[in-house]
Scaffold this motif. Structure first.
Motif, PDB file in Angstrom:
ATOM      1  N   PRO A   1      28.947 -12.834 -14.640  1.00 45.88           N
ATOM      2  CA  PRO A   1      28.023 -13.403 -13.641  1.00 45.88           C
ATOM      3  C   PRO A   1      27.356 -12.346 -12.762  1.00 45.88           C
ATOM      4  O   PRO A   1      26.220 -12.526 -12.327  1.00 45.88           O
ATOM      5  CB  PRO A   1      28.937 -14.309 -12.796  1.00 45.88           C
ATOM      6  CG  PRO A   1      30.111 -14.594 -13.660  1.00 45.88           C
ATOM      7  CD  PRO A   1      30.315 -13.351 -14.471  1.00 45.88           C
TER       8      PRO A   1
ATOM      9  N   THR B   1      24.866  -9.998 -15.266  1.00 43.23           N
ATOM     10  CA  THR B   1      23.662 -10.683 -15.732  1.00 43.23           C
ATOM     11  C   THR B   1      22.635 -10.869 -14.621  1.00 43.23           C
ATOM     12  O   THR B   1      21.442 -11.047 -14.887  1.00 43.23           O
ATOM     13  CB  THR B   1      24.009 -12.053 -16.338  1.00 43.23           C
ATOM     14  OG1 THR B   1      24.827 -12.784 -15.421  1.00 43.23           O
ATOM     15  CG2 THR B   1      24.752 -11.889 -17.649  1.00 43.23           C
ATOM     16  N   ARG B   2      23.076 -10.840 -13.383  1.00 46.59           N
ATOM     17  CA  ARG B   2      22.142 -10.913 -12.253  1.00 46.59           C
ATOM     18  C   ARG B   2      21.521  -9.558 -11.936  1.00 46.59           C
ATOM     19  O   ARG B   2      20.397  -9.474 -11.456  1.00 46.59           O
ATOM     20  CB  ARG B   2      22.852 -11.446 -11.005  1.00 46.59           C
ATOM     21  CG  ARG B   2      23.223 -12.927 -11.086  1.00 46.59           C
ATOM     22  CD  ARG B   2      24.003 -13.352  -9.856  1.00 46.59           C
ATOM     23  NE  ARG B   2      24.358 -14.776  -9.907  1.00 46.59           N
ATOM     24  CZ  ARG B   2      23.601 -15.756  -9.455  1.00 46.59           C
ATOM     25  NH1 ARG B   2      22.431 -15.460  -8.909  1.00 46.59           N
ATOM     26  NH2 ARG B   2      23.994 -17.010  -9.538  1.00 46.59           N
TER      27      ARG B   2
END
Length: 248
Positions: free
Chosen positions: A37, A40-41
């Motif tokens: 998480p 991927t940001r």
């Protein structure tokens, strides 16, 4: 009676070891999931792909550096009363040094083609060779502990590597802002540190003795080399999609 108590004690030890191995595997596999998480940001698809590709390259090279003879260490542990086991382990590490040097030369020779195929800069590919060799040292110590039913030590080393990887990756990516290089750097530093710890534990545990023996080298190669095509085939089947995506 005594037989029943021995049976119950054996069963408890077996269940305890199984729990440790399962928890260790889950935590080690969970580190990449925990980071997903966040990464991927912060990463573009191309940057995330470089991280995935580096991991694949290390795994593929790991089948060549050491020639899979760490498995022979685990098998020969049970014959340690019939041979000089510490000298056998030292002979396997000598195979590691020679094979890693050979793989490094081949990678340097094919560097332009490998850079194009993997989309990774050359110095990261060289780092992947060294990291794959370091992983062999870790696997050697883990094989000894697993064969010797030292599940707790096995688990502690694997968990320490996973946590080091997680913490360093977060520091390098989030705090230092090193993007995909930070994730690879955290992964690599954790691997090198774990290999150093493994080498120290091998020495302190008297699992290494020199000089090496030619017969032990031949025995280990007879065990490990036939496994290489199978290992490479399994890797390609599982990971060829990443190479295809990187090149399409």
């Amino acid at each position: 009676g005594a037989g029943f108590l021995h049976f119950m004690s054996t069963q408890r030890a077996l269940i305890g070891s199984a729990i440790i191995y399962t928890a260790t595997a889950a935590l080690s596999a969970g580190v990449p999931l925990i980071l997903v998480p966040i990464l991927t940001r912060l990463f573009s698809p191309e940057e995330y792909g470089k991280v995935a590709m580096f991991s694949v390259v290390v795994q593929v090279l790991s089948t060549l550096t050491g020639l899979s003879v760490h498995g022979a260490v685990g098998m020969r542990y049970f014959d340690r009363d019939k041979l000089d086991f510490p000298r056998y382990v030292a002979s396997c590490l000598t195979i590691l040094l020679a094979s890693t040097a050979l793989v490094l030369v081949l990678v340097l020779f094919a560097l332009p083609w490998l850079e194009e195929f993997t989309k990774l800069p050359g110095y990261w590919l060289v780092l992947a060779v060294l990291l794959s060799g370091s992983n062999f040292i870790v696997q050697t110590q883990l094989s000894i502990w697993q064969s010797g039913k030292r599940a707790l030590r096995f688990g502690m080393l694997r968990i320490a590597q996973a946590l080091t990887d997680l913490v360093l990756s977060l520091l390098l990516v989030v705090v230092a802002g090193l993007a995909w290089q930070g994730r690879i750097g955290g992964f690599a530093i954790a691997g090198f540190l774990t290999a150093a710890v493994s080498l120290v534990t091998l020495l302190r545990g008297n699992w290494l003795r020199f000089p090496i023996e030619r017969g032990y080298i031949e025995n280990a190669l007879h065990f490990g080399v036939p496994l290489i095509p199978h290992a490479i085939g399994g890797m390609l089947i599982a990971m060829v999609d990443r190479f295809m995506i990187s090149n399409i």
